[in-house]
Design a protein around this motif. Structure first.
Motif, PDB file in Angstrom:
ATOM      1  N   ASN A  38       0.823  -1.215   0.000  1.00 24.13           N
ATOM      2  CA  ASN A  38       0.000   0.000   0.000  1.00 24.13           C
ATOM      3  C   ASN A  38       0.859   1.269   0.000  1.00 24.13           C
ATOM      4  O   ASN A  38       0.383   2.327  -0.386  1.00 24.13           O
ATOM      5  CB  ASN A  38      -0.985  -0.026   1.170  1.00 24.13           C
ATOM      6  CG  ASN A  38      -0.314   0.041   2.518  1.00 24.13           C
ATOM      7  OD1 ASN A  38       0.895  -0.192   2.641  1.00 24.13           O
ATOM      8  ND2 ASN A  38      -1.074   0.367   3.526  1.00 24.13           N
ATOM      9  N   LYS A  39       2.115   1.166   0.414  1.00 26.92           N
ATOM     10  CA  LYS A  39       2.946   2.377   0.434  1.00 26.92           C
ATOM     11  C   LYS A  39       3.240   2.834  -0.998  1.00 26.92           C
ATOM     12  O   LYS A  39       3.346   4.017  -1.278  1.00 26.92           O
ATOM     13  CB  LYS A  39       4.240   2.153   1.221  1.00 26.92           C
ATOM     14  CG  LYS A  39       4.002   1.825   2.684  1.00 26.92           C
ATOM     15  CD  LYS A  39       3.168   2.910   3.381  1.00 26.92           C
ATOM     16  CE  LYS A  39       2.954   2.665   4.859  1.00 26.92           C
ATOM     17  NZ  LYS A  39       1.917   1.678   5.188  1.00 26.92           N
ATOM     18  N   LYS A  42       0.029   4.519  -2.162  1.00 29.50           N
ATOM     19  CA  LYS A  42      -0.195   5.812  -1.513  1.00 29.50           C
ATOM     20  C   LYS A  42       0.756   6.889  -2.033  1.00 29.50           C
ATOM     21  O   LYS A  42       0.435   8.074  -1.998  1.00 29.50           O
ATOM     22  CB  LYS A  42      -0.042   5.659   0.016  1.00 29.50           C
ATOM     23  CG  LYS A  42      -1.140   4.776   0.603  1.00 29.50           C
ATOM     24  CD  LYS A  42      -0.896   4.430   2.053  1.00 29.50           C
ATOM     25  CE  LYS A  42      -1.423   5.508   2.944  1.00 29.50           C
ATOM     26  NZ  LYS A  42      -1.459   5.045   4.357  1.00 29.50           N
ATOM     27  N   ASN A  67       7.357   1.386   7.630  1.00 35.55           N
ATOM     28  CA  ASN A  67       7.351   0.979   6.222  1.00 35.55           C
ATOM     29  C   ASN A  67       7.276   2.207   5.320  1.00 35.55           C
ATOM     30  O   ASN A  67       7.796   2.213   4.207  1.00 35.55           O
ATOM     31  CB  ASN A  67       6.137   0.087   5.923  1.00 35.55           C
ATOM     32  CG  ASN A  67       6.181  -1.213   6.702  1.00 35.55           C
ATOM     33  OD1 ASN A  67       7.247  -1.768   6.912  1.00 35.55           O
ATOM     34  ND2 ASN A  67       5.024  -1.680   7.134  1.00 35.55           N
ATOM     35  N   SER A 172      -5.714  -4.548   6.672  1.00 32.14           N
ATOM     36  CA  SER A 172      -5.172  -3.999   7.905  1.00 32.14           C
ATOM     37  C   SER A 172      -5.333  -2.481   7.861  1.00 32.14           C
ATOM     38  O   SER A 172      -5.378  -1.887   6.784  1.00 32.14           O
ATOM     39  CB  SER A 172      -3.702  -4.384   7.991  1.00 32.14           C
ATOM     40  OG  SER A 172      -3.136  -3.780   9.114  1.00 32.14           O
ATOM     41  N   VAL A 173      -5.431  -1.852   9.035  1.00 31.27           N
ATOM     42  CA  VAL A 173      -5.634  -0.401   9.095  1.00 31.27           C
ATOM     43  C   VAL A 173      -4.607   0.237  10.023  1.00 31.27           C
ATOM     44  O   VAL A 173      -4.400  -0.223  11.146  1.00 31.27           O
ATOM     45  CB  VAL A 173      -7.061  -0.068   9.614  1.00 31.27           C
ATOM     46  CG1 VAL A 173      -7.264   1.434   9.679  1.00 31.27           C
ATOM     47  CG2 VAL A 173      -8.128  -0.713   8.736  1.00 31.27           C
ATOM     48  N   GLY A 174      -3.934   1.289   9.507  1.00 35.48           N
ATOM     49  CA  GLY A 174      -3.003   2.057  10.335  1.00 35.48           C
ATOM     50  C   GLY A 174      -3.520   3.477  10.502  1.00 35.48           C
ATOM     51  O   GLY A 174      -3.984   3.875  11.564  1.00 35.48           O
ATOM     52  N   THR A 175      -3.465   4.245   9.413  1.00 38.40           N
ATOM     53  CA  THR A 175      -4.017   5.610   9.460  1.00 38.40           C
ATOM     54  C   THR A 175      -5.363   5.699   8.732  1.00 38.40           C
ATOM     55  O   THR A 175      -6.017   6.731   8.790  1.00 38.40           O
ATOM     56  CB  THR A 175      -3.047   6.614   8.796  1.00 38.40           C
ATOM     57  OG1 THR A 175      -2.813   6.200   7.441  1.00 38.40           O
ATOM     58  CG2 THR A 175      -1.729   6.670   9.538  1.00 38.40           C
ATOM     59  N   GLY A 176      -5.746   4.659   8.016  1.00 41.87           N
ATOM     60  CA  GLY A 176      -7.079   4.622   7.394  1.00 41.87           C
ATOM     61  C   GLY A 176      -7.121   4.964   5.912  1.00 41.87           C
ATOM     62  O   GLY A 176      -8.172   4.878   5.282  1.00 41.87           O
ATOM     63  N   GLY A 177      -5.982   5.323   5.332  1.00 38.36           N
ATOM     64  CA  GLY A 177      -5.970   5.696   3.912  1.00 38.36           C
ATOM     65  C   GLY A 177      -6.261   4.518   2.987  1.00 38.36           C
ATOM     66  O   GLY A 177      -7.035   4.633   2.031  1.00 38.36           O
ATOM     67  N   THR A 178      -5.642   3.408   3.302  1.00 39.78           N
ATOM     68  CA  THR A 178      -5.799   2.235   2.435  1.00 39.78           C
ATOM     69  C   THR A 178      -7.237   1.740   2.431  1.00 39.78           C
ATOM     70  O   THR A 178      -7.829   1.518   1.374  1.00 39.78           O
ATOM     71  CB  THR A 178      -4.856   1.108   2.923  1.00 39.78           C
ATOM     72  OG1 THR A 178      -3.545   1.638   2.955  1.00 39.78           O
ATOM     73  CG2 THR A 178      -4.915  -0.085   2.000  1.00 39.78           C
ATOM     74  N   TYR A 253       1.112  -5.528  10.766  1.00 42.55           N
ATOM     75  CA  TYR A 253      -0.163  -5.309  10.066  1.00 42.55           C
ATOM     76  C   TYR A 253      -0.814  -6.602   9.570  1.00 42.55           C
ATOM     77  O   TYR A 253      -1.832  -7.042  10.092  1.00 42.55           O
ATOM     78  CB  TYR A 253       0.055  -4.371   8.870  1.00 42.55           C
ATOM     79  CG  TYR A 253       0.477  -2.976   9.227  1.00 42.55           C
ATOM     80  CD1 TYR A 253      -0.447  -2.048   9.691  1.00 42.55           C
ATOM     81  CD2 TYR A 253       1.806  -2.565   9.090  1.00 42.55           C
ATOM     82  CE1 TYR A 253      -0.060  -0.752  10.008  1.00 42.55           C
ATOM     83  CE2 TYR A 253       2.195  -1.273   9.401  1.00 42.55           C
ATOM     84  CZ  TYR A 253       1.253  -0.368   9.856  1.00 42.55           C
ATOM     85  OH  TYR A 253       1.641   0.900  10.165  1.00 42.55           O
ATOM     86  N   THR A 281      -0.906  -6.048   2.280  1.00 41.60           N
ATOM     87  CA  THR A 281      -0.445  -4.673   2.080  1.00 41.60           C
ATOM     88  C   THR A 281       1.077  -4.536   2.152  1.00 41.60           C
ATOM     89  O   THR A 281       1.595  -3.426   2.054  1.00 41.60           O
ATOM     90  CB  THR A 281      -1.110  -3.755   3.121  1.00 41.60           C
ATOM     91  OG1 THR A 281      -1.144  -4.453   4.379  1.00 41.60           O
ATOM     92  CG2 THR A 281      -2.524  -3.395   2.719  1.00 41.60           C
ATOM     93  N   GLY A 282       1.798  -5.634   2.354  1.00 42.03           N
ATOM     94  CA  GLY A 282       3.269  -5.569   2.351  1.00 42.03           C
ATOM     95  C   GLY A 282       3.847  -5.492   3.749  1.00 42.03           C
ATOM     96  O   GLY A 282       3.394  -6.187   4.656  1.00 42.03           O
ATOM     97  N   GLY A 283       4.864  -4.666   3.933  1.00 45.54           N
ATOM     98  CA  GLY A 283       5.420  -4.453   5.271  1.00 45.54           C
ATOM     99  C   GLY A 283       6.490  -5.446   5.685  1.00 45.54           C
ATOM    100  O   GLY A 283       6.936  -5.437   6.835  1.00 45.54           O
TER     101      GLY A 283
HETATM  102  C1  LIG Z   1       1.131   1.374   6.449  1.00 45.38           C
HETATM  103  C2  LIG Z   1       0.597  -0.014   6.369  1.00 45.38           C
HETATM  104  C3  LIG Z   1      -0.769  -0.313   6.588  1.00 45.38           C
HETATM  105  C4  LIG Z   1      -1.752   0.723   7.039  1.00 45.38           C
HETATM  106  O1  LIG Z   1      -2.175   1.523   5.984  1.00 45.38           O
HETATM  107  P1  LIG Z   1      -3.028   2.844   6.293  1.00 45.38           P
HETATM  108  O2  LIG Z   1      -3.327   3.382   4.957  1.00 45.38           O
HETATM  109  O3  LIG Z   1      -2.136   3.740   7.086  1.00 45.38           O
HETATM  110  O4  LIG Z   1      -4.231   2.449   7.056  1.00 45.38           O
HETATM  111  C5  LIG Z   1      -1.186  -1.619   6.437  1.00 45.38           C
HETATM  112  N1  LIG Z   1      -0.322  -2.602   6.106  1.00 45.38           N
HETATM  113  C6  LIG Z   1       0.990  -2.356   5.899  1.00 45.38           C
HETATM  114  C7  LIG Z   1       1.869  -3.489   5.569  1.00 45.38           C
HETATM  115  C8  LIG Z   1       1.490  -1.066   6.018  1.00 45.38           C
HETATM  116  O5  LIG Z   1       2.793  -0.847   5.825  1.00 45.38           O
END
Ligand SMILES: *Cc1c(COP(=O)(O)O)cnc(C)c1O
Length: 304
Positions: A38-39, A42, A67, A172-178, A253, A281-283
């Motif tokens: 997802n990086k 984004k 990441n 998975s959700v971190g900041t919610g953009g994905t 994540y 989403t990777g990582g």
């Molecule tokens: C950053 C990240 C997320 C979270 O994405 P958001 O858009 O911030 O919610 C999920 N999975 C991985 C592997 C990430 O690196």
């Protein structure tokens, strides 16, 4: 937990027939070795914007294993931007070479500014940004985790027409953009399930800012105590998952999301006949750093 997982064929995880559930993994982790998942999505339109506006420098924020920091450093090198990382934790300044993420970013040419956790909390304030502009001249600002309107637009490209057959889309959700991008490109009769990787109820409002539908839900039970917190059970799950399916997961994540999906399958959350798509989403770049911490704590490590 009983994992019920065998092997995978073409990213379909084989589950016992009697469950009547199909589970597929979308391997966005394979997009690029360093700008994973997802990086990449984004950053795509943000890079275009920065180029069009003639910026020479990208500035962003992140923690020790971010990441996003790794991805921005790599993208900067690839597209000819100088990159500046504002890093949380002054103590890290002396430990760049011990930290796989920072070491990688430095190797890509990223310049760091280490700040205290207290200062880091002010990173979105006007005054803080103004001071950075005085210090570093003009830069294209990417927020922490990279989430903004252009990032969401990039994440709208994760789902394709073929994915219309799925009933559930999991991320998975971190900041919610994905997840916002996934919601915007999902069909109204699909359910988007988000698995927050951290505690806190600010996320819902972040998603509402960007998402154009209400066919989504956050599953709050699988953050394992908070951001980058892990348990022995989680590590064992990730190792078994990789051994049985051949698919590596990260501990911050995607490992938490898939642990959650399997726990929910066991608890009969998904109706018989459900087709589930989980976004990888990777990582994976974060695994090395996590293993260093786990060794220090005398805990089992992630298989590489
Ligand atoms: C950053 C990240 C997320 C979270 O994405 P958001 O858009 O911030 O919610 C999920 N999975 C991985 C592997 C990430 O690196």
């Amino acid at each position: 937990m009983k994992y019920n997982l065998k092997k995978s064929v073409n990213n379909k995880i084989l589950l016992p027939d009697e469950l009547g559930i199909e589970l597929y993994i979308k391997r966005d982790d394979l997009i690029h070795p360093n700008i994973s998942g997802n990086k990449y999505r984004k950053l795509k339109y943000n890079i275009e914007e920065a180029q069009q506006l003639n910026f020479k420098r990208l500035l962003t924020f992140g923690g020790a294993f971010s990441n996003h920091i790794a991805a921005v450093a790599s993208v900067g090198k690839k597209f000819g931007f100088n990159t500046i990382g504002i890093i949380r934790g002054e103590e890290l300044e002396e430990r760049i070479y011990e930290n796989p993420t920072l070491n990688f970013a430095k190797g890509c040419g990223m310049e760091f500014k280490f700040i205290s956790r207290k200062d880091y909390r002010n990173k979105t304030s006007k005054k803080f940004i103004k001071n950075l502009q005085n210090e570093f001249d003009s830069f294209y600002l990417l927020p922490e985790g990279g989430t903004n309107g252009l990032a969401v637009k990039g994440c709208e490209e994760i789902l394709t027409e073929d994915d219309a057959r799925f009933d559930f889309i999991c991320s998975s959700v971190g900041t919610g953009g994905t997840i916002s991008g996934l919601i915007n490109s999902s069909l109204p009769d699909q359910q988007v399930l988000g698995f927050p990787a951290l505690k806190g109820n600010f996320l819902k409002n972040e998603i509402i800012k960007f998402a154009d539908k209400t066919n989504w839900k956050l599953i709050d039970d699988y953050h394992f105590g908070g951001y980058a917190k892990v348990s022995v059970e989680l590590i064992e799950f990730i190792n078994i998952f990789k051994k049985n399916t051949g698919i590596p997961l990260d501990p911050v994540y995607t490992g938490k999301m898939l642990f959650g999906i399997f726990d929910m399958i066991n608890a009969d959350f998904f109706p018989k006949g459900s087709k589930i798509l989980a976004i990888h989403t990777g990582g994976l770049q974060g695994i090395q750093g996590m293993n260093k911490l786990l060794i220090k704590k005398n805990l089992p490590i992630l298989a590489i």
